[in-house]
Design a protein around this motif. Structure first.
Motif, PDB file in Angstrom:
ATOM      1  N   ALA A  75       0.817  -1.297   0.136  1.00  0.00           N
ATOM      2  CA  ALA A  75      -0.069   0.036  -0.068  1.00  0.00           C
ATOM      3  C   ALA A  75       0.879   1.154  -0.001  1.00  0.00           C
ATOM      4  O   ALA A  75       0.179   2.549  -0.302  1.00  0.00           O
ATOM      5  N   ASP A  76       2.162   1.141   0.299  1.00  0.00           N
ATOM      6  CA  ASP A  76       2.776   2.393   0.368  1.00  0.00           C
ATOM      7  C   ASP A  76       3.122   2.857  -1.027  1.00  0.00           C
ATOM      8  O   ASP A  76       3.613   4.036  -1.305  1.00  0.00           O
ATOM      9  N   ALA A  82       0.293   1.044  -8.480  1.00  0.00           N
ATOM     10  CA  ALA A  82       0.553   2.392  -9.308  1.00  0.00           C
ATOM     11  C   ALA A  82       0.344   3.578  -8.700  1.00  0.00           C
ATOM     12  O   ALA A  82       0.944   4.512  -9.072  1.00  0.00           O
ATOM     13  N   ARG A  83      -0.391   3.702  -7.477  1.00  0.00           N
ATOM     14  CA  ARG A  83      -0.132   4.691  -6.543  1.00  0.00           C
ATOM     15  C   ARG A  83      -0.329   4.151  -5.117  1.00  0.00           C
ATOM     16  O   ARG A  83      -0.989   2.976  -4.999  1.00  0.00           O
ATOM     17  N   PRO A  84       0.119   4.807  -4.061  1.00  0.00           N
ATOM     18  CA  PRO A  84      -0.194   4.416  -2.847  1.00  0.00           C
ATOM     19  C   PRO A  84      -1.728   4.171  -2.354  1.00  0.00           C
ATOM     20  O   PRO A  84      -2.500   4.769  -3.079  1.00  0.00           O
ATOM     21  N   LEU A  85      -2.004   3.341  -1.418  1.00  0.00           N
ATOM     22  CA  LEU A  85      -3.319   2.929  -1.300  1.00  0.00           C
ATOM     23  C   LEU A  85      -3.750   2.979   0.414  1.00  0.00           C
ATOM     24  O   LEU A  85      -2.969   2.431   1.112  1.00  0.00           O
ATOM     25  N   LEU A  86      -4.697   3.892   0.601  1.00  0.00           N
ATOM     26  CA  LEU A  86      -5.049   3.741   2.014  1.00  0.00           C
ATOM     27  C   LEU A  86      -6.196   2.874   2.023  1.00  0.00           C
ATOM     28  O   LEU A  86      -7.502   3.084   1.755  1.00  0.00           O
ATOM     29  N   GLY A 129      -9.955  -1.059  -4.295  1.00  0.00           N
ATOM     30  CA  GLY A 129      -9.630  -0.098  -3.535  1.00  0.00           C
ATOM     31  C   GLY A 129      -9.631   1.492  -4.399  1.00  0.00           C
ATOM     32  O   GLY A 129      -8.992   2.283  -3.854  1.00  0.00           O
ATOM     33  N   SER A 130     -10.511   1.437  -5.338  1.00  0.00           N
ATOM     34  CA  SER A 130     -10.204   2.619  -6.353  1.00  0.00           C
ATOM     35  C   SER A 130     -11.726   3.497  -5.884  1.00  0.00           C
ATOM     36  O   SER A 130     -11.525   4.692  -6.441  1.00  0.00           O
ATOM     37  N   ASN A 131     -12.555   2.867  -5.274  1.00  0.00           N
ATOM     38  CA  ASN A 131     -13.821   3.800  -5.278  1.00  0.00           C
ATOM     39  C   ASN A 131     -14.439   3.450  -3.962  1.00  0.00           C
ATOM     40  O   ASN A 131     -13.876   2.735  -3.028  1.00  0.00           O
ATOM     41  N   ASP A 163      -9.635  10.136   2.093  1.00  0.00           N
ATOM     42  CA  ASP A 163      -9.455   8.942   3.020  1.00  0.00           C
ATOM     43  C   ASP A 163     -10.926   8.382   3.129  1.00  0.00           C
ATOM     44  O   ASP A 163     -11.806   9.076   3.458  1.00  0.00           O
ATOM     45  N   ARG A 164     -10.997   7.275   2.461  1.00  0.00           N
ATOM     46  CA  ARG A 164     -12.217   6.735   2.214  1.00  0.00           C
ATOM     47  C   ARG A 164     -12.997   6.248   3.587  1.00  0.00           C
ATOM     48  O   ARG A 164     -14.286   6.248   3.699  1.00  0.00           O
ATOM     49  N   ASN A 165     -12.112   6.259   4.673  1.00  0.00           N
ATOM     50  CA  ASN A 165     -12.620   5.585   5.980  1.00  0.00           C
ATOM     51  C   ASN A 165     -13.339   6.914   6.333  1.00  0.00           C
ATOM     52  O   ASN A 165     -14.457   6.657   7.064  1.00  0.00           O
TER      53      ASN A 165
END
Length: 327
Positions: free
Chosen positions: A17-18, A63-67, A135-137, A242-244
Motif C-alpha cells: 500500500a505504500d 501504481a499509486r499508494p493505497l489507504l 481500492g479505487s472507489n 480518506d475513504r474511511n
C-alpha cells in the motif's frame, strides 16, 4: 479462497500500500510462502482491478499508494450513537450482502452500513454491471426501515443523491449535481450512482437498502470498462481522499436526510434537488415506459420530473424511465 488466504492477501496489500516496490523473494520470505504463491495473489488482485507494476529486479509496486479501509479507524471516527459499519475485503455486492443480513435472526440497526474494497457483481440501475476495481472507489450500502411502507419510499433515490451532493460540495468543494433519478455528475461527467432496493409490503413496514457507488481514484484501465464520460473525486477535488472518513461522513449525512424524509416526506428536498439539477432549464428526452421531449423544470414535491412541452407542464415518475440531454 480460504479465510487464511484472504488474510494473507490482505496482509500483502498492507505492505504494497505504500506505493513502493517490494521484492517478490522478500515478500515470500516475510509471509512464509513461495514466490509463485505471491505471484498468484498479485494476479488475483489484478483481476479485481488493482493496478500493480511488475519490474524485473525491483519486484511489485502499486501504481499509486493505497489507504485501505480500516474497520477500527472507522469506528473511532464515528459518533458513539452510530450504527455499525461492516468492512469487507472482496464481495459480490454490498447491496446483496446487506440484503442477506436482513434474513439473519438479529435485527439490523437503522443506519447500518456495508462497504467493500472491491465487488465482483456490482450492479447499477436495471441490473447493469457497475465497474468495481479494488481500492479505487467507494462501494457503500446503507440500511433503513420505513415504518410507513413501500408507498412512502417515493423520491428516496433523489434524497440519497441530494445528501451525497451536499456532502461532496461541503467537504470537497466540487460542483456535484444530481441527474434524475439516481446519478451524480461533476462537470458533465458521472461520478456516482444510487441504487435503492426495497423489501416489504405496501401497507406495512419496508426495509430499504441504498447502494452508492462513488468513483474516488479510478485506474487508467477504467476506460476499458466504462462506456460514458466519468469523473472521480480525487482528480475533481485536487485532494487526497480518506475513504474511511468519507464512509463516516456519508453515513451521518444519510441518517440526517432520512430522519427528515421520514418526518416530512420529499418536499424538503425539492428545492435542494432543483438547485443541484444537472439538466435545469435544458432540453431533455425521456425514454422507457414513457417517451417525451421538453424543457426540464426540476421535480415536484413528490420527486416526479417536470417537463414543459408546448407550454404545458407534465410530471413523469421513476421506474423504467431514462432522462438524457436533448439534441
Amino acid at each position: 479462497m480460504s479465510k487464511a488466504s484472504l488474510q494473507l492477501q490482505r496482509q500483502l496489500l498492507a505492505v504494497l500500500a505504500d506505493g513502493c516496490f517490494h521484492s517478490g523473494q522478500k515478500l515470500a520470505e516475510q509471509f512464509g510462502v513461495s514466490r509463485t504463491a505471491i505471484a498468484n495473489y498479485i494476479q488475483e488482485l489484478e483481476q479485481v482491478g488493482l493496478d500493480v507494476y511488475k519490474v524485473k529486479g525491483k519486484g511489485y509496486g502499486l501504481a499509486r499508494p493505497l489507504l485501505l479501509l480500516d474497520a477500527q479507524r472507522i469506528k473511532q471516527l464515528q459518533p458513539s450513537v452510530a450504527a455499525p459499519v461492516l468492512v469487507q475485503h472482496i464481495t459480490d455486492s454490498t447491496n446483496l450482502q446487506l440484503m442477506q443480513m436482513l434474513h439473519n435472526t438479529t435485527p439490523l440497526l437503522k443506519g447500518s452500513v456495508v462497504v467493500a474494497e472491491a465487488q465482483t457483481a456490482g450492479r447499477g440501475r436495471r441490473g447493469r454491471p457497475w465497474y468495481s476495481p479494488y481500492g479505487s472507489n467507494l462501494y457503500f450500502s446503507y440500511y433503513w426501515r420505513l415504518e410507513q411502507g413501500v408507498q412512502a419510499a417515493m423520491g428516496l433515490s433523489l434524497v440519497a443523491g441530494c445528501a451525497l451532493c451536499s456532502l461532496l460540495r461541503r467537504e470537497y468543494q466540487v460542483t456535484a449535481q444530481v441527474k434524475w433519478p439516481n446519478d451524480i455528475y461533476i462537470d458533465g461527467r458521472k461520478i456516482a450512482g444510487v441504487l435503492v432496493e426495497l423489501a416489504g409490503q405496501a401497507d406495512a413496514a419496508c426495509n430499504v437498502i441504498i447502494g452508492i457507488g462513488l468513483n474516488i481514484a479510478l485506474p487508467e484501465t477504467a476506460l476499458q470498462h466504462i462506456d460514458q464520460p466519468y469523473a472521480d473525486l480525487m482528480h475533481s477535488s485536487g485532494k487526497s481522499v480518506d475513504r474511511n472518513k468519507l464512509i463516516v461522513q456519508l453515513q451521518n449525512e444519510l441518517t440526517m436526510a432520512l430522519n427528515t424524509f421520514e418526518l416530512q416526506g420529499f418536499k424538503p428536498f425539492q428545492q435542494i434537488f432543483n438547485q443541484y439539477d444537472v439538466f435545469a432549464k435544458r432540453l431533455v428526452n425521456i425514454s422507457g415506459t414513457a417517451a417525451a421531449t421538453g424543457i426540464c423544470l426540476g421535480v415536484d414535491e413528490n420527486g416526479a420530473i417536470l417537463l414543459e412541452q408546448d407550454g404545458k407542464v407534465q410530471a413523469f415518475y421513476g421506474g423504467e424511465l431514462t432522462l438524457r440531454a436533448g439534441a
